[in-house]
Design a protein around this motif. Structure first.
Motif, PDB file in Angstrom:
ATOM      1  N   SER A  19       5.775-121.632  80.115  1.00 41.12           N
ATOM      2  CA  SER A  19       6.423-121.876  78.897  1.00 41.12           C
ATOM      3  C   SER A  19       5.477-123.019  78.382  1.00 41.12           C
ATOM      4  N   ALA A  20       4.709-123.796  78.517  1.00 40.14           N
ATOM      5  CA  ALA A  20       3.341-124.007  77.151  1.00 40.14           C
ATOM      6  C   ALA A  20       2.743-123.297  77.367  1.00 40.14           C
ATOM      7  N   PHE A  21       2.269-121.978  77.764  1.00 41.96           N
ATOM      8  CA  PHE A  21       1.729-120.904  77.347  1.00 41.96           C
ATOM      9  C   PHE A  21       2.924-120.194  76.591  1.00 41.96           C
ATOM     10  N   ILE A  22       3.647-119.409  76.519  1.00 43.09           N
ATOM     11  CA  ILE A  22       4.081-118.819  75.600  1.00 43.09           C
ATOM     12  C   ILE A  22       5.233-119.460  74.103  1.00 43.09           C
ATOM     13  N   LEU A  23       4.842-120.891  74.810  1.00 43.97           N
ATOM     14  CA  LEU A  23       5.244-122.186  73.264  1.00 43.97           C
ATOM     15  C   LEU A  23       3.909-121.187  71.993  1.00 43.97           C
ATOM     16  N   HIS A  24       2.855-121.474  73.351  1.00 43.50           N
ATOM     17  CA  HIS A  24       1.781-122.023  72.192  1.00 43.50           C
ATOM     18  C   HIS A  24       1.327-120.726  71.956  1.00 43.50           C
ATOM     19  N   ALA A  25       1.376-119.338  72.409  1.00 41.20           N
ATOM     20  CA  ALA A  25       1.345-118.377  71.804  1.00 41.20           C
ATOM     21  C   ALA A  25       1.619-117.248  70.603  1.00 41.20           C
ATOM     22  N   SER A  26       3.511-117.937  70.969  1.00 40.89           N
ATOM     23  CA  SER A  26       4.118-117.498  69.608  1.00 40.89           C
ATOM     24  C   SER A  26       4.036-118.011  69.142  1.00 40.89           C
ATOM     25  N   TYR A  27       3.651-119.465  68.704  1.00 38.03           N
ATOM     26  CA  TYR A  27       3.775-119.810  67.227  1.00 38.03           C
ATOM     27  C   TYR A  27       2.518-119.560  67.163  1.00 38.03           C
ATOM     28  N   THR A  28       1.515-119.125  67.589  1.00 35.11           N
ATOM     29  CA  THR A  28       0.043-118.680  66.482  1.00 35.11           C
ATOM     30  C   THR A  28      -0.441-117.267  66.736  1.00 35.11           C
ATOM     31  N   ILE A  29       0.800-115.918  67.450  1.00 33.29           N
ATOM     32  CA  ILE A  29       0.073-115.052  67.460  1.00 33.29           C
ATOM     33  C   ILE A  29       1.120-114.319  65.931  1.00 33.29           C
ATOM     34  N   ALA A  30       2.439-114.642  66.843  1.00 36.15           N
ATOM     35  CA  ALA A  30       3.678-113.690  66.414  1.00 36.15           C
ATOM     36  C   ALA A  30       4.061-114.098  65.162  1.00 36.15           C
ATOM     37  N   GLU A  31       4.288-112.969  64.104  1.00 35.10           N
ATOM     38  CA  GLU A  31       4.658-113.080  62.164  1.00 35.10           C
ATOM     39  C   GLU A  31       5.935-114.217  62.094  1.00 35.10           C
ATOM     40  N   ASP A  32       6.967-113.794  62.797  1.00 41.24           N
ATOM     41  CA  ASP A  32       7.895-114.333  63.383  1.00 41.24           C
ATOM     42  C   ASP A  32       8.011-115.816  64.047  1.00 41.24           C
ATOM     43  N   LYS A  33       7.874-116.964  63.526  1.00 39.48           N
ATOM     44  CA  LYS A  33       7.242-117.684  64.941  1.00 39.48           C
ATOM     45  C   LYS A  33       8.318-118.505  65.713  1.00 39.48           C
ATOM     46  N   SER A  34       9.300-117.497  65.739  1.00 39.22           N
ATOM     47  CA  SER A  34      10.499-117.706  66.650  1.00 39.22           C
ATOM     48  C   SER A  34      10.578-116.147  67.886  1.00 39.22           C
ATOM     49  N   LYS A  35       9.987-115.194  67.293  1.00 40.17           N
ATOM     50  CA  LYS A  35       9.835-114.207  68.216  1.00 40.17           C
ATOM     51  C   LYS A  35       8.926-113.620  68.946  1.00 40.17           C
ATOM     52  N   TYR A 103     -12.200-104.011  71.839  1.00 38.98           N
ATOM     53  CA  TYR A 103     -11.316-104.974  71.395  1.00 38.98           C
ATOM     54  C   TYR A 103     -11.729-106.869  70.138  1.00 38.98           C
ATOM     55  N   LYS A 104     -10.439-106.275  69.456  1.00 40.92           N
ATOM     56  CA  LYS A 104     -10.217-107.790  68.556  1.00 40.92           C
ATOM     57  C   LYS A 104      -9.267-108.562  69.092  1.00 40.92           C
ATOM     58  N   LEU A 105      -9.420-109.161  70.105  1.00 39.15           N
ATOM     59  CA  LEU A 105      -8.663-110.156  71.382  1.00 39.15           C
ATOM     60  C   LEU A 105      -9.285-111.301  71.662  1.00 39.15           C
ATOM     61  N   SER A 106      -8.409-111.944  71.895  1.00 42.09           N
ATOM     62  CA  SER A 106      -8.776-113.042  71.847  1.00 42.09           C
ATOM     63  C   SER A 106      -7.250-114.307  73.035  1.00 42.09           C
ATOM     64  N   ILE A 107      -7.659-115.380  73.596  1.00 41.41           N
ATOM     65  CA  ILE A 107      -7.648-115.868  74.612  1.00 41.41           C
ATOM     66  C   ILE A 107      -6.699-116.822  73.682  1.00 41.41           C
ATOM     67  N   ALA A 108      -5.102-116.734  73.470  1.00 44.38           N
ATOM     68  CA  ALA A 108      -4.024-117.970  73.611  1.00 44.38           C
ATOM     69  C   ALA A 108      -3.578-119.171  73.451  1.00 44.38           C
ATOM     70  N   GLY A 109      -3.512-118.586  75.869  1.00 39.32           N
ATOM     71  CA  GLY A 109      -3.430-119.793  76.472  1.00 39.32           C
ATOM     72  C   GLY A 109      -3.782-119.161  77.336  1.00 39.32           C
TER      73      GLY A 109
END
Length: 141
Positions: A19-35, A103-109
């Motif tokens: 859950s913590a990963f999902i919260l972090h990833a969703s707020y830092t990666i996705a343009e729509d902060k709820s999806k 790749y241009k990837l990084s660790i989000a959580g």
């Protein structure tokens, strides 16, 4: 099905970590902060993500799971922007793929690591493994 207490605590901790990963990833990666579109591998581990999706809903996050059956595809999908994040690999694997494919990837959580299994047609218990037995161990990241 009755689970022992230690296993129950590990499962609860796992879900909290997810859950913590999902919260972090969703707020830092996705343009729509709820999806967020999250790439995962098919199989038994995918069941854990179904629980994580339900937990994320409690935080008003909508997670769409995108299933993969080939380990080379989730990083391609993130790199091309087809999905927002993936969760299926350990750091050495990711670093190896970043180097190989630029790749241009990084660790989000961080999430969980599935323990590796020991398999045999003959040995039923690891205690039966004789000294100096020959075993196969992968040497790739």
């Amino acid at each position: 099905m009755k689970l022992n207490k230690l296993f129950q605590y590990k499962i609860i901790g796992l879900f909290l970590s997810i859950s913590a990963f999902i919260l972090h990833a969703s707020y830092t990666i996705a343009e729509d902060k709820s999806k967020i579109k999250l790439g995962i591998m098919e199989g038994k581990e995918a069941v854990i993500w179904l629980v994580a999706v339900e937990q994320a809903k409690k935080a008003n996050l909508d997670i769409e799971l995108v299933y993969f059956s080939d380990y080379t595809l989730p990083n391609d999908a993130v790199n091309m922007g087809d999905i927002d994040a993936n969760a299926f690999q350990h750091i050495p694997y990711l670093n190896n793929k970043i180097e190989q494919r630029n790749y241009k990837l990084s660790i989000a959580g961080y999430t969980f690591i599935t323990p590796i299994g020991i398999y045999s047609h003959k040995i039923k218990d690891i205690k039966e493994l004789p000294n100096r037995a020959t075993v196969g161990i992968p040497n790739d990241p």
